[in-house]
Scaffold this active site. Structure first.
Site, PDB file in Angstrom:
ATOM      1  N   THR A 253       0.822  -1.208   0.000  1.00  0.00           N
ATOM      2  CA  THR A 253       0.000   0.000   0.000  1.00  0.00           C
ATOM      3  C   THR A 253       0.858   1.261   0.000  1.00  0.00           C
ATOM      4  O   THR A 253       0.479   2.289  -0.543  1.00  0.00           O
ATOM      5  CB  THR A 253      -0.913  -0.013   1.249  1.00  0.00           C
ATOM      6  OG1 THR A 253      -1.796  -1.116   1.121  1.00  0.00           O
ATOM      7  CG2 THR A 253      -1.735   1.249   1.381  1.00  0.00           C
TER       8      THR A 253
ATOM      9  N   SER B  37       1.296  -7.622  -1.008  1.00  0.00           N
ATOM     10  CA  SER B  37       2.026  -8.627  -0.223  1.00  0.00           C
ATOM     11  C   SER B  37       1.182  -9.827   0.182  1.00  0.00           C
ATOM     12  O   SER B  37       1.711 -10.812   0.679  1.00  0.00           O
ATOM     13  CB  SER B  37       2.694  -7.994   1.007  1.00  0.00           C
ATOM     14  OG  SER B  37       1.785  -7.824   2.059  1.00  0.00           O
TER      15      SER B  37
ATOM     16  N   THR C 134       1.720  -4.276   4.174  1.00  0.00           N
ATOM     17  CA  THR C 134       1.550  -4.581   5.601  1.00  0.00           C
ATOM     18  C   THR C 134       1.022  -5.993   5.841  1.00  0.00           C
ATOM     19  O   THR C 134       1.226  -6.558   6.910  1.00  0.00           O
ATOM     20  CB  THR C 134       0.563  -3.596   6.271  1.00  0.00           C
ATOM     21  OG1 THR C 134      -0.718  -3.737   5.662  1.00  0.00           O
ATOM     22  CG2 THR C 134       1.044  -2.163   6.197  1.00  0.00           C
ATOM     23  N   ASP C 135       0.334  -6.559   4.833  1.00  0.00           N
ATOM     24  CA  ASP C 135      -0.428  -7.784   5.117  1.00  0.00           C
ATOM     25  C   ASP C 135       0.439  -8.982   5.500  1.00  0.00           C
ATOM     26  O   ASP C 135       0.024  -9.813   6.308  1.00  0.00           O
ATOM     27  CB  ASP C 135      -1.333  -8.132   3.925  1.00  0.00           C
ATOM     28  CG  ASP C 135      -2.572  -7.236   3.891  1.00  0.00           C
ATOM     29  OD1 ASP C 135      -2.802  -6.502   4.879  1.00  0.00           O
ATOM     30  OD2 ASP C 135      -3.302  -7.258   2.888  1.00  0.00           O
TER      31      ASP C 135
HETATM   32  C1  SIN Z   1      -0.203  -5.299   0.929  1.00  0.00           C
HETATM   33  O1  SIN Z   1       0.028  -5.935   1.940  1.00  0.00           O
HETATM   34  O2  SIN Z   1       0.567  -5.293  -0.060  1.00  0.00           O
HETATM   35  C2  SIN Z   1      -1.462  -4.506   0.802  1.00  0.00           C
HETATM   36  C3  SIN Z   1      -1.953  -3.998   2.101  1.00  0.00           C
HETATM   37  C4  SIN Z   1      -1.017  -3.018   2.753  1.00  0.00           C
HETATM   38  O3  SIN Z   1       0.122  -2.792   2.386  1.00  0.00           O
HETATM   39  O4  SIN Z   1      -1.513  -2.404   3.744  1.00  0.00           O
END
Ligand code: SIN
Length: 317
Positions: free
Chosen positions: A16, A62, A95-96
């Site tokens: 993100t 991710s 973050t995921d």
């Molecule tokens: C991801 O994990 O690539 C999408 C969600 C995020 O980064 O918050």
């Protein structure tokens, strides 16, 4: 603490933080990983003119992270850390699955210099994105003398990569480290330390000896009301060499899954248990549990325990 003028390499992997949305006000409807690492740097005025190099390794959402990308990232980081002029490396990531990449790198990479993972909950196009401040703080941390190890920088908190947990699906304050708390804070560019930098594993695991497509399969199954032992049986039938049960509470496991775990163990499959709770782990569990008990790796989350079991199986291969 004084910052040196050492070079920081920013490695983009997507997420993100590099996401763009068609509607600027949207925090959820966006494409993750649309921007490369150079575009992320260009968006932070305070980083202009600093000694930085960028490298875009991947543009992944991710959720789609895989073992091959982990290994490519590990090799890339090892190469950058070996350059004498490099003070530290920043990795931008979704973050995921950040906690999984952080744990994998912590366990497999010798990091005598800082490797700082950072991310964002809001896309780069949001009216108030969290990525630029996180990136600025991450670069500051990566350039600070004396810092080492695999770390995460989110919302001004410096968190140990080995302890990282994603706790919230939407809020900007999405991460914590369970009972451990942050290692340090970055406040207005200044580092305030609470705990020593993490000790690198004495012998980082080296999964490079086995091609990724031959890695043993390790799956996770959650214990819950009405769970079917057939789910675990099916994982074994599909080739799992290891299974982590995300148990209830202090790693307790529904009797249906317990019975299936006994069948799996009898077939030579390693079965560990962890806790599905967001905080804490399994108190009183042990990796070398006596016969009849399911081993556990204490405070590790199910996804961390999966990595640990995978590395264990690779080492034994
Ligand atoms: C991801 O994990 O690539 C999408 C969600 C995020 O980064 O918050």
């Amino acid at each position: 603490m004084q910052s040196s003028s050492g070079l920081v390499v920013v490695v983009g992997t997507g997420g993100t933080i590099a996401g763009t949305a068609a509607r600027a006000e949207s925090h959820v409807g966006y494409t993750a990983g649309a921007l490369g690492a150079d575009a992320l740097i260009a968006a932070v005025p305070a980083l202009q003119g600093q000694a930085l190099q960028t490298l875009t390794l991947a543009r992944l959402d991710s959720r789609d992270m895989d073992h091959a990308t982990w290994m490519a990232l590990r090799a890339c980081l090892a190469e950058q850390l070996a350059r004498p002029e490099v003070a530290g490396v920043v990795v931008t990531h979704g973050t995921d699955t950040l906690e999984e990449s952080a744990y994998f790198l912590h366990r497999t990479l010798a990091a005598p210099k800082p490797v700082v993972l950072t991310a964002a909950m809001r896309p780069a196009t949001a009216p108030s994105p969290d990525g630029p401040q996180n990136l600025l703080d991450a670069v500051t941390l990566a350039r600070t003398p004396g810092v080492r190890g695999v770390l995460a920088l989110l919302g001004g908190q410096v968190l140990a990569g080995a302890e990282l947990r994603k706790l919230h699906g939407y809020r900007v304050e999405a991460f914590g480290t369970g009972d451990a708390g942050p290692l340090a804070l970055i406040e207005d560019g200044a580092l305030r330390c609470f705990r020593p930098w993490p000790e690198a594993p004495l012998h980082p695991a080296d999964p490079a000896g086995t091609p990724v497509d031959s890695w043993p399969v390790v799956d996770i199954v959650t214990s819950h009301a009405g769970v079917r032992g057939a789910t675990l049986d099916a994982l074994v039938a599909a080739g799992a060499a290891g299974v982590v049960i995300a148990g209830t509470g202090n790693g307790s496991v529904h009797h249906a899954l317990r019975d299936a775990a006994v069948r799996a163990q009898a077939a030579g499959v390693r079965v560990w248990r962890a806790s599905r709770c967001l905080q804490g782990g399994v108190v009183g569990g042990a990796v070398d549990a006596p016969a009849g008990e399911l081993p556990s790796y204490g405070s590790l989350t199910p996804v961390q325990a999966r990595i640990e079991l995978l590395l264990d199986l690779l080492a034994a291969a």
